[in-house]
Design a protein around this motif. Structure first.
Motif, PDB file in Angstrom:
ATOM      1  N   ILE A 114       0.842  -1.208   0.000  1.00  0.00           N
ATOM      2  CA  ILE A 114       0.000   0.000   0.000  1.00  0.00           C
ATOM      3  C   ILE A 114       0.872   1.251   0.000  1.00  0.00           C
ATOM      4  O   ILE A 114       0.591   2.215  -0.718  1.00  0.00           O
ATOM      5  CB  ILE A 114      -0.954  -0.012   1.216  1.00  0.00           C
ATOM      6  N   ARG A 115       1.936   1.234   0.786  1.00  0.00           N
ATOM      7  CA  ARG A 115       2.850   2.378   0.812  1.00  0.00           C
ATOM      8  C   ARG A 115       3.466   2.615  -0.568  1.00  0.00           C
ATOM      9  O   ARG A 115       3.577   3.747  -1.028  1.00  0.00           O
ATOM     10  CB  ARG A 115       3.952   2.122   1.844  1.00  0.00           C
ATOM     11  N   GLU A 116       3.847   1.515  -1.239  1.00  0.00           N
ATOM     12  CA  GLU A 116       4.414   1.635  -2.578  1.00  0.00           C
ATOM     13  C   GLU A 116       3.379   2.130  -3.586  1.00  0.00           C
ATOM     14  O   GLU A 116       3.699   2.891  -4.502  1.00  0.00           O
ATOM     15  CB  GLU A 116       4.984   0.283  -3.024  1.00  0.00           C
ATOM     16  N   LEU A 117       2.127   1.691  -3.414  1.00  0.00           N
ATOM     17  CA  LEU A 117       1.044   2.144  -4.293  1.00  0.00           C
ATOM     18  C   LEU A 117       0.881   3.658  -4.191  1.00  0.00           C
ATOM     19  O   LEU A 117       0.790   4.356  -5.207  1.00  0.00           O
ATOM     20  CB  LEU A 117      -0.265   1.452  -3.907  1.00  0.00           C
ATOM     21  N   PHE A 118       0.835   4.159  -2.961  1.00  0.00           N
ATOM     22  CA  PHE A 118       0.646   5.594  -2.746  1.00  0.00           C
ATOM     23  C   PHE A 118       1.852   6.391  -3.256  1.00  0.00           C
ATOM     24  O   PHE A 118       1.692   7.467  -3.835  1.00  0.00           O
ATOM     25  CB  PHE A 118       0.411   5.891  -1.270  1.00  0.00           C
ATOM     26  N   ALA A 119       3.052   5.850  -3.032  1.00  0.00           N
ATOM     27  CA  ALA A 119       4.261   6.525  -3.516  1.00  0.00           C
ATOM     28  C   ALA A 119       4.271   6.577  -5.040  1.00  0.00           C
ATOM     29  O   ALA A 119       4.653   7.589  -5.639  1.00  0.00           O
ATOM     30  CB  ALA A 119       5.510   5.801  -2.997  1.00  0.00           C
ATOM     31  N   ASP A 120       3.825   5.494  -5.668  1.00  0.00           N
ATOM     32  CA  ASP A 120       3.761   5.437  -7.131  1.00  0.00           C
ATOM     33  C   ASP A 120       2.755   6.453  -7.664  1.00  0.00           C
ATOM     34  O   ASP A 120       3.012   7.147  -8.656  1.00  0.00           O
ATOM     35  CB  ASP A 120       3.374   4.026  -7.580  1.00  0.00           C
ATOM     36  N   PHE A 121       1.597   6.569  -6.992  1.00  0.00           N
ATOM     37  CA  PHE A 121       0.584   7.539  -7.418  1.00  0.00           C
ATOM     38  C   PHE A 121       1.118   8.962  -7.331  1.00  0.00           C
ATOM     39  O   PHE A 121       0.948   9.765  -8.250  1.00  0.00           O
ATOM     40  CB  PHE A 121      -0.677   7.400  -6.560  1.00  0.00           C
ATOM     41  N   GLN A 122       1.772   9.286  -6.208  1.00  0.00           N
ATOM     42  CA  GLN A 122       2.276  10.644  -6.018  1.00  0.00           C
ATOM     43  C   GLN A 122       3.392  10.978  -7.005  1.00  0.00           C
ATOM     44  O   GLN A 122       3.502  12.120  -7.460  1.00  0.00           O
ATOM     45  CB  GLN A 122       2.765  10.821  -4.582  1.00  0.00           C
ATOM     46  N   LYS A 123       4.186   9.961  -7.360  1.00  0.00           N
ATOM     47  CA  LYS A 123       5.248  10.171  -8.337  1.00  0.00           C
ATOM     48  C   LYS A 123       4.667  10.474  -9.712  1.00  0.00           C
ATOM     49  O   LYS A 123       5.172  11.332 -10.448  1.00  0.00           O
ATOM     50  CB  LYS A 123       6.142   8.941  -8.399  1.00  0.00           C
ATOM     51  N   LYS A 124       3.585   9.775 -10.058  1.00  0.00           N
ATOM     52  CA  LYS A 124       2.974   9.937 -11.378  1.00  0.00           C
ATOM     53  C   LYS A 124       1.992  11.109 -11.435  1.00  0.00           C
ATOM     54  O   LYS A 124       1.588  11.516 -12.524  1.00  0.00           O
ATOM     55  CB  LYS A 124       2.245   8.646 -11.775  1.00  0.00           C
ATOM     56  N   ASN A 125       1.609  11.629 -10.279  1.00  0.00           N
ATOM     57  CA  ASN A 125       0.641  12.727 -10.232  1.00  0.00           C
ATOM     58  C   ASN A 125       1.161  13.860  -9.340  1.00  0.00           C
ATOM     59  O   ASN A 125       0.572  14.169  -8.297  1.00  0.00           O
ATOM     60  CB  ASN A 125      -0.711  12.224  -9.711  1.00  0.00           C
ATOM     61  N   PRO A 126       2.265  14.460  -9.735  1.00  0.00           N
ATOM     62  CA  PRO A 126       2.846  15.513  -8.888  1.00  0.00           C
ATOM     63  C   PRO A 126       2.003  16.783  -8.886  1.00  0.00           C
ATOM     64  O   PRO A 126       1.222  17.025  -9.809  1.00  0.00           O
ATOM     65  CB  PRO A 126       4.206  15.766  -9.557  1.00  0.00           C
ATOM     66  N   VAL A 127       2.170  17.554  -7.823  1.00  0.00           N
ATOM     67  CA  VAL A 127       1.540  18.875  -7.758  1.00  0.00           C
ATOM     68  C   VAL A 127       2.477  19.852  -8.461  1.00  0.00           C
ATOM     69  O   VAL A 127       3.636  20.001  -8.079  1.00  0.00           O
ATOM     70  CB  VAL A 127       1.320  19.309  -6.296  1.00  0.00           C
ATOM     71  N   THR A 128       1.997  20.492  -9.507  1.00  0.00           N
ATOM     72  CA  THR A 128       2.840  21.392 -10.293  1.00  0.00           C
ATOM     73  C   THR A 128       2.903  22.782  -9.674  1.00  0.00           C
ATOM     74  O   THR A 128       2.069  23.148  -8.829  1.00  0.00           O
ATOM     75  CB  THR A 128       2.310  21.506 -11.730  1.00  0.00           C
ATOM     76  N   ASP A 129       3.868  23.569 -10.121  1.00  0.00           N
ATOM     77  CA  ASP A 129       3.974  24.960  -9.663  1.00  0.00           C
ATOM     78  C   ASP A 129       2.727  25.760 -10.042  1.00  0.00           C
ATOM     79  O   ASP A 129       2.295  26.640  -9.299  1.00  0.00           O
ATOM     80  CB  ASP A 129       5.212  25.629 -10.255  1.00  0.00           C
ATOM     81  N   ALA A 130       2.160  25.421 -11.204  1.00  0.00           N
ATOM     82  CA  ALA A 130       0.937  26.103 -11.638  1.00  0.00           C
ATOM     83  C   ALA A 130      -0.221  25.799 -10.684  1.00  0.00           C
ATOM     84  O   ALA A 130      -1.023  26.677 -10.351  1.00  0.00           O
ATOM     85  CB  ALA A 130       0.578  25.672 -13.052  1.00  0.00           C
ATOM     86  N   ASP A 131      -0.302  24.534 -10.231  1.00  0.00           N
ATOM     87  CA  ASP A 131      -1.331  24.143  -9.258  1.00  0.00           C
ATOM     88  C   ASP A 131      -1.158  24.929  -7.959  1.00  0.00           C
ATOM     89  O   ASP A 131      -2.133  25.427  -7.379  1.00  0.00           O
ATOM     90  CB  ASP A 131      -1.239  22.642  -8.939  1.00  0.00           C
ATOM     91  N   LEU A 132       0.093  25.019  -7.506  1.00  0.00           N
ATOM     92  CA  LEU A 132       0.385  25.709  -6.250  1.00  0.00           C
ATOM     93  C   LEU A 132       0.039  27.193  -6.331  1.00  0.00           C
ATOM     94  O   LEU A 132      -0.544  27.750  -5.408  1.00  0.00           O
ATOM     95  CB  LEU A 132       1.866  25.539  -5.893  1.00  0.00           C
ATOM     96  N   LYS A 133       0.397  27.809  -7.462  1.00  0.00           N
ATOM     97  CA  LYS A 133       0.128  29.244  -7.631  1.00  0.00           C
ATOM     98  C   LYS A 133      -1.375  29.500  -7.698  1.00  0.00           C
ATOM     99  O   LYS A 133      -1.876  30.479  -7.114  1.00  0.00           O
ATOM    100  CB  LYS A 133       0.792  29.743  -8.915  1.00  0.00           C
ATOM    101  N   ALA A 134      -2.110  28.618  -8.373  1.00  0.00           N
ATOM    102  CA  ALA A 134      -3.569  28.776  -8.458  1.00  0.00           C
ATOM    103  C   ALA A 134      -4.206  28.664  -7.084  1.00  0.00           C
ATOM    104  O   ALA A 134      -5.126  29.429  -6.740  1.00  0.00           O
ATOM    105  CB  ALA A 134      -4.150  27.719  -9.402  1.00  0.00           C
ATOM    106  N   GLU A 135      -3.710  27.740  -6.276  1.00  0.00           N
ATOM    107  CA  GLU A 135      -4.250  27.565  -4.926  1.00  0.00           C
ATOM    108  C   GLU A 135      -3.924  28.774  -4.060  1.00  0.00           C
ATOM    109  O   GLU A 135      -4.752  29.225  -3.264  1.00  0.00           O
ATOM    110  CB  GLU A 135      -3.669  26.295  -4.299  1.00  0.00           C
ATOM    111  N   TYR A 136      -2.718  29.306  -4.215  1.00  0.00           N
ATOM    112  CA  TYR A 136      -2.332  30.501  -3.458  1.00  0.00           C
ATOM    113  C   TYR A 136      -3.203  31.686  -3.853  1.00  0.00           C
ATOM    114  O   TYR A 136      -3.631  32.469  -2.996  1.00  0.00           O
ATOM    115  CB  TYR A 136      -0.859  30.839  -3.694  1.00  0.00           C
ATOM    116  N   ASP A 137      -3.475  31.828  -5.146  1.00  0.00           N
ATOM    117  CA  ASP A 137      -4.302  32.929  -5.628  1.00  0.00           C
ATOM    118  C   ASP A 137      -5.713  32.853  -5.045  1.00  0.00           C
ATOM    119  O   ASP A 137      -6.323  33.881  -4.711  1.00  0.00           O
ATOM    120  CB  ASP A 137      -4.362  32.922  -7.153  1.00  0.00           C
ATOM    121  N   LYS A 138      -6.236  31.629  -4.900  1.00  0.00           N
ATOM    122  CA  LYS A 138      -7.552  31.443  -4.285  1.00  0.00           C
ATOM    123  C   LYS A 138      -7.513  31.879  -2.820  1.00  0.00           C
ATOM    124  O   LYS A 138      -8.426  32.533  -2.327  1.00  0.00           O
ATOM    125  CB  LYS A 138      -7.981  29.976  -4.390  1.00  0.00           C
TER     126      LYS A 138
END
Length: 260
Positions: free
Chosen positions: A99-123
């Motif tokens: 399960i730990r490897e599954l979650f690590a694999d998901f996070q590796k393949k679905n990173p939070v981008t700088d654009a995502d972070l900036k959009a969240e900050y703007d909100k």
């Protein structure tokens, strides 16, 4: 001469093979090799926590994997690996690791981008920007009581003293009703609406009713909201968004599963 040459070649081959074997193993315990991969894996686990693996720690880890091998051999000798309890615990451990490897694999393949972070900050900035108010309030249960306090204040009563004596708000009452600096979005709608209509130094002329009771509000000061910079909040936003993504992934798997 030929025999000596053959012997020398054989010895050199054994030395080369032995060197390679030792490079792959940490030690040989009771004739059984302890692979270096175990030490590397243990070091990686420590590195994941953010702790540096120093040369001194490498020596400690080597002792750790050797000691584990000694204990494992003794447990095997006693037949403990054949017990049902051990098998159940091993299955639980296997599940945890997978399960730990599954979650690590998901996070590796679905990173939070700088654009995502900036959009969240703007909100965040849009919701918390604008003006901040340094206000005080007195909270009571009955409208008549609130009206009486307003009348007393208009006659010269001291807001802080009445708040300490009469306010039902345990958080601010003891501090003379002080709510410190806050964005209007921090308060319930009725309170925020009444507060934002006031100027610096003004007080509500009538009690403000909310789900908590009746408030008398005074604004002591107003300023432009002072928000932390994007770079300052970036690590917190990244962690929060990663957790949200992972939670959505987990929930999605659960919802898709056929459970009878």
């Amino acid at each position: 001469m030929k025999k000596q040459l053959l012997l020398a070649t054989a010895v050199a081959g054994l030395m080369t093979f032995g060197g390679a074997a030792w490079a792959q193993n940490v030690a040989i315990v009771n004739g059984k090799a302890v692979p270096k991969a175990r030490l590397d894996s243990l070091a990686q686990q420590i590195a994941r926590t953010g702790r540096p693996v120093t040369p001194e720690m490498q020596g400690q880890l080597r002792e750790e994997v050797i000691t584990r091998e000694v204990f494992m051999q003794e447990a095997e000798k006693l037949g403990l690996s054949a017990s049902e309890d051990f098998k159940v615990q091993m299955e639980l451990a296997r599940q945890t690791i997978l399960i730990r490897e599954l979650f690590a694999d998901f996070q590796k393949k679905n990173p939070v981008t700088d654009a995502d972070l900036k959009a969240e900050y703007d909100k965040f900035a849009a919701a918390n920007g604008g003006k901040e108010y340094k206000a005080r309030h007195i909270l009571v249960n009955k409208e008549d009581e609130a009206k009486a306090i307003i009348a007393s204040l208009k006659k010269g009563g001291k807001f802080e003293d009445i708040a300490k004596k009469s306010s039902k708000d345990p958080g601010s009452g003891a501090n003379g009703g002080d709510l410190d600096w806050a964005n209007p979005s921090s308060y319930v709608a009725e309170f925020a609406e009444a507060m934002t209509k006031l100027g610096k130094g003004q007080m509500t002329d009538a009690p403000v009713k909310t789900q908590f009771g009746y408030h008398i509000i005074r604004v002591d000061d107003i300023r432009t909201a002072q928000l932390p910079a994007f770079e300052e909040l970036k690590p917190q936003i990244a962690q929060q968004m990663q957790q949200q993504k992972l939670a959505a992934f987990q929930q999605g798997l659960r919802e898709k599963a056929k459970i009878e």
